[in-house]
Design a protein around this motif. Structure first.
Motif, PDB file in Angstrom:
ATOM      1  N   UNK A 199       0.834  -1.208   0.000  1.00 44.86           N
ATOM      2  CA  UNK A 199       0.000   0.000   0.000  1.00 44.86           C
ATOM      3  C   UNK A 199       0.866   1.255   0.000  1.00 44.86           C
ATOM      4  N   UNK A 200       1.939   1.207   0.778  1.00 45.96           N
ATOM      5  CA  UNK A 200       2.825   2.364   0.892  1.00 45.96           C
ATOM      6  C   UNK A 200       3.480   2.677  -0.456  1.00 45.96           C
ATOM      7  N   UNK A 201       3.942   1.617  -1.133  1.00 49.28           N
ATOM      8  CA  UNK A 201       4.574   1.814  -2.439  1.00 49.28           C
ATOM      9  C   UNK A 201       3.574   2.414  -3.423  1.00 49.28           C
ATOM     10  N   UNK A 202       2.385   1.846  -3.442  1.00 45.79           N
ATOM     11  CA  UNK A 202       1.337   2.332  -4.342  1.00 45.79           C
ATOM     12  C   UNK A 202       0.968   3.771  -4.040  1.00 45.79           C
ATOM     13  N   UNK A 203       0.857   4.080  -2.768  1.00 47.06           N
ATOM     14  CA  UNK A 203       0.479   5.422  -2.353  1.00 47.06           C
ATOM     15  C   UNK A 203       1.549   6.434  -2.768  1.00 47.06           C
ATOM     16  N   UNK A 204       2.804   6.034  -2.553  1.00 43.64           N
ATOM     17  CA  UNK A 204       3.917   6.937  -2.909  1.00 43.64           C
ATOM     18  C   UNK A 204       3.966   7.182  -4.418  1.00 43.64           C
ATOM     19  N   UNK A 205       3.699   6.116  -5.180  1.00 48.04           N
ATOM     20  CA  UNK A 205       3.720   6.247  -6.641  1.00 48.04           C
ATOM     21  C   UNK A 205       2.633   7.222  -7.099  1.00 48.04           C
ATOM     22  N   UNK A 206       1.444   7.055  -6.535  1.00 48.29           N
ATOM     23  CA  UNK A 206       0.330   7.948  -6.902  1.00 48.29           C
ATOM     24  C   UNK A 206       0.641   9.377  -6.494  1.00 48.29           C
ATOM     25  N   UNK A 207       1.202   9.518  -5.336  1.00 44.52           N
ATOM     26  CA  UNK A 207       1.532  10.852  -4.819  1.00 44.52           C
ATOM     27  C   UNK A 207       2.589  11.534  -5.711  1.00 44.52           C
ATOM     28  N   UNK A 208       3.609  10.732  -6.102  1.00 41.40           N
ATOM     29  CA  UNK A 208       4.683  11.271  -6.949  1.00 41.40           C
ATOM     30  C   UNK A 208       4.122  11.697  -8.304  1.00 41.40           C
ATOM     31  N   UNK A 209       3.182  10.886  -8.846  1.00 40.85           N
ATOM     32  CA  UNK A 209       2.569  11.209 -10.138  1.00 40.85           C
ATOM     33  C   UNK A 209       1.761  12.506 -10.048  1.00 40.85           C
TER      34      UNK A 209
END
Lengths: 277, 173
Positions: free
Chosen positions: B160-170
């Motif tokens: 979840x953390x990885x996914x969240x960070x990816x979305x946030x970075x995008x």
């Protein structure tokens, strides 16, 4: 003598006449000459083959469409069956709930105290304690210390109240104590929980008569439970030589594993309930 | 993110073990599902965050259970502290054996805390006859499933953390 033209005309007329006569004769009775059998024997296998092939193809074609429609129909029927099973299950659940609630209602009529029906919505997460959470709270008039009962007998006591929920300590909890009487001999004792499916009846003097199978009822002297409510029955009586008390094991009438609905007694009247049961 | 995840898991576990599990006869004597989560907090989360959720869980469980108030809070706090201490002494990482041992030890520790409290606060009451069976059953369950649960928490959080960070970075690009 006769012209060629005349001969042709007469020949045609005779042929027509003979044809008419033969037709008129053959139309009157059916005759066979054996040739038909040869033709039939020769042609029929091919006819059969072609017909069968056509029929097979047609059947496959029709079967395919039939299967498609059957599959669709099957799917629809399955859906209907699933829905019907679901509805049936709901009905069964409703019927069971109805029976339980009817039972509660019948029981409610036998007690004159004001009661509130509540549903058990959660159980104690620990194996060491026996409490349940019910869906009625302060807003429904519940306060700490109110007794919780079932048609089968006493269930427990309200120990924590929030606005819409309460925590009930069951009589099998190790911290629970109920002042009780042996119904037959009126011997007095205190029911204590063991956090198992059994309880102990403590402080019953050895001079008092207690037998296996005796019913235990509440004495009403603890100021919590109405007098005369059933609690359980005696399953074991152990007598120690050095002890002045009986060791009495009780099995509660209430099946605490299947506790779903309970009644909370709002006003406990201090009088005998045994006569009303 | 981690706070949301922790709150979600806490609620899920508490609801699961107060509503679903008591009705499943096989899991009737399952161990406290929050133990692997406390161990996870001790192993993988910072002290302040872990401590906050240990207190939150202890408070919730003390309220839901018939135990004396503070028993769960105490148990979780000491379990968390022990795990934190062990992580300073040992390199636990992803060692399955150590994780399994920690969860099983946590379950045993909780039961000993409970029995200890009974012995101290209500010495006149005897222990239930099947106390040993309850503890043995719970520890066995913990040995079998504890590490898997803990890894599930850890992996779900990482995912979840990885996914969240990816979305946030995008979004910030």
């Amino acid at each position: 003598m006769f012209s060629r033209k005349m001969v042709l005309i007469v020949g045609v007329i005779v042929l027509i006449a003979v044809n008419i006569i033969v037709l008129s004769i053959s139309s009157k009775r059916y005759t066979t000459y054996g040739l038909e059998r040869i033709a039939i024997s020769f042609i029929s296998p091919f006819q059969e083959l072609v017909t069968n092939t056509m029929r097979f193809t047609r059947d496959i074609w029709l079967q395919y469409f039939y299967l498609v429609s059957v599959t669709r129909q099957n799917r629809e029927l399955r859906n209907q069956l699933n829905q019907a099973t679901g509805v049936n299950n709901q009905w069964q659940e409703t019927e069971l709930a109805n029976a339980r609630l009817r039972n509660l209602l019948d029981f409610q009529k036998t007690i004159s105290e004001m009661v509130v029906a509540a549903e058990v919505i959660g159980k104690d997460p620990s194996a060491w304690f026996k409490t349940v959470i019910i869906d009625k709270g302060r807003a429904d008039g519940l306060t700490r210390g109110l007794p919780v009962v079932m048609p089968q007998g006493i269930a427990g006591q309200v120990i924590e109240v929030s606005n819409h929920y309460s925590k009930v300590m069951l009589i099998i909890d190790r911290n629970s104590a109920v002042d009780a009487l042996v119904q037959r001999s009126r011997a007095r004792g205190v029911i204590k929980g063991e956090s198992t499916d059994r309880c102990r009846l403590d402080f019953v003097l050895r001079k008092n008569d207690v037998r296996v199978g005796d019913t235990i009822v509440s004495s009403g002297l603890d100021g919590v439970y109405p007098k005369g409510l059933r609690i359980g029955f005696v399953t074991e009586v152990v007598e120690h030589d050095a002890d002045i008390f009986h060791e009495v094991i009780i099995t509660p009438f209430v099946d605490f594993e299947k506790l779903e609905e309970v009644l909370v007694v709002l006003e406990v009247q201090k009088h005998d309930m045994a006569s009303r049961q | 993110m981690s706070y949301c995840f922790n709150i979600g898991i806490c609620l899920l576990l508490v609801i699961l073990q107060t509503t679903v599990m008591p009705d499943l006869s096989l899991l009737d004597r399952f161990y406290d599902l929050l133990i692997p989560f406390i161990v996870y907090l001790g192993l993988s989360r910072p002290l302040r965050e872990g401590l906050l959720f240990v207190c939150f869980l202890g408070f919730i469980m003390d309220n839901l259970s018939g135990s004396p108030f503070g028993l769960y809070l105490t148990t979780y706090f000491w379990l968390f502290s022990c795990v934190k201490l062990i992580t300073q002494l040992l390199q636990v990482g992803k060692r399955l054996f150590v994780i399994t041992f920690l969860v099983a030890a946590g379950v045993l520790m909780e039961n000993l805390f409970f029995l200890g409290s009974f012995a101290i606060f209500t010495p006149e009451q005897e222990f239930a006859g099947d106390a040993f069976t309850i503890i043995a059953g719970q520890v066995l369950w913990a040995l079998l499933t504890g590490a898997a649960l803990l890894m599930l928490f850890r992996n779900t959080y990482n995912w979840l953390d990885t996914g969240f960070r990816a979305v946030w970075a995008r979004k910030t690009e």
